[in-house]
Scaffold this active site. Sequence first.
Site, mmCIF file in Angstrom:
data_model
loop_
_atom_site.group_PDB
_atom_site.id
_atom_site.type_symbol
_atom_site.label_atom_id
_atom_site.label_comp_id
_atom_site.label_asym_id
_atom_site.label_seq_id
_atom_site.Cartn_x
_atom_site.Cartn_y
_atom_site.Cartn_z
ATOM 1 C CB ALA A 62 -7.968 -7.090 7.725
ATOM 2 C CG HIS A 70 3.906 -1.670 -4.594
ATOM 3 N ND1 HIS A 70 2.734 -2.379 -4.549
ATOM 4 C CD2 HIS A 70 4.851 -2.550 -4.987
ATOM 5 C CE1 HIS A 70 2.967 -3.629 -4.929
ATOM 6 N NE2 HIS A 70 4.233 -3.765 -5.201
ATOM 7 C CG ASN A 119 -1.857 -1.206 1.184
ATOM 8 O OD1 ASN A 119 -1.985 -1.898 0.171
ATOM 9 N ND2 ASN A 119 -2.473 -1.484 2.315
ATOM 10 C CG ASN A 164 -8.682 -11.871 0.804
ATOM 11 O OD1 ASN A 164 -9.835 -11.599 0.492
ATOM 12 N ND2 ASN A 164 -7.636 -11.500 0.086
#
Length: 247
Positions: free
Chosen positions: A239, A126, A109, A221
């Site tokens: 979550a 990222h 994220n 998930n």
Amino acid sequence: MQAGPKQLFSEELRGRFGEANRVLVLTGAGVSAESGVPTFRGGGNAAVWKGIPFEVISSAGMLERDLPAVWEWFNYRRGLLEALKPNPAHEAIARWQDRFSDFTLVTQNIDGLHQAAAAREVIELHGSIWRARCVHCAAHHNLRELRIDNGVPACFDCGSSMRPDVVLFGEMLPAGAFERAAAKAAVCELCFVVGTSAVVYPAAAIPEIARAAGAYVVEVNPERTPLSELCNEVLTGSAGEILPLLG
Ligand code: APR
């Protein structure tokens, strides 16, 4: 009836959670879904910008062709994020950094919500939407101190154009980020994979490395992913509801 911790977690997981020292958590967009951040694929509505699929507007090719458009897209995303807060999943993970003697948090994220929940030393595979990088001298600048409405901001140091400090499709990850995460995955005892569709590599290789090295791998998930088969335990749900129950 909501499954209680007793039903949700195996004895095995509770035992390992109570004893582990070396723990790694890999997160994806799903961990921020309950904060209101749209995911890219599963669950939430896929991100499309002015008719352009996110894979295109978030690509190295687009950066070459139209840097102002890339800034417009990330300014829009940053605008969405400004008002959003960490959720109980981020808060639980932040607590874990003081619970386990050797804790590693790796995220795909770019939203900075882990840090907003007081997580430290987050390995951002990222990049971050809150930073800009100079295309010439590679200096980093914090966007929280900058107001960028339109156009391309100039580097404070050398005056050249800046770009979002985010990994775009077709680009390499920040130097050393994956290597650091992989090294920790290879020695961790417990690995949680939270809110990722596990289709984007090399990030998705991290739980595979942990599993191959003998770690107990747990997926959190609401949907199954290509990784589910490989996991020792799959916790199906959100979550923000599941992680706080663990401790
Ligand atoms: N709790 C846990 N998981 C959730 C929740 C939730 N509340 N809501 C959705 N999910 C799951 C979805 O089922 C899906 O499997 O989160 C996953 C989100 O997947 P993606 O949208 O593909 O996001 P991610 O895996 O992080 O994408 C990887 O791809 O687009 C690029 O660079 C971008 O970092 C991103 C990378």
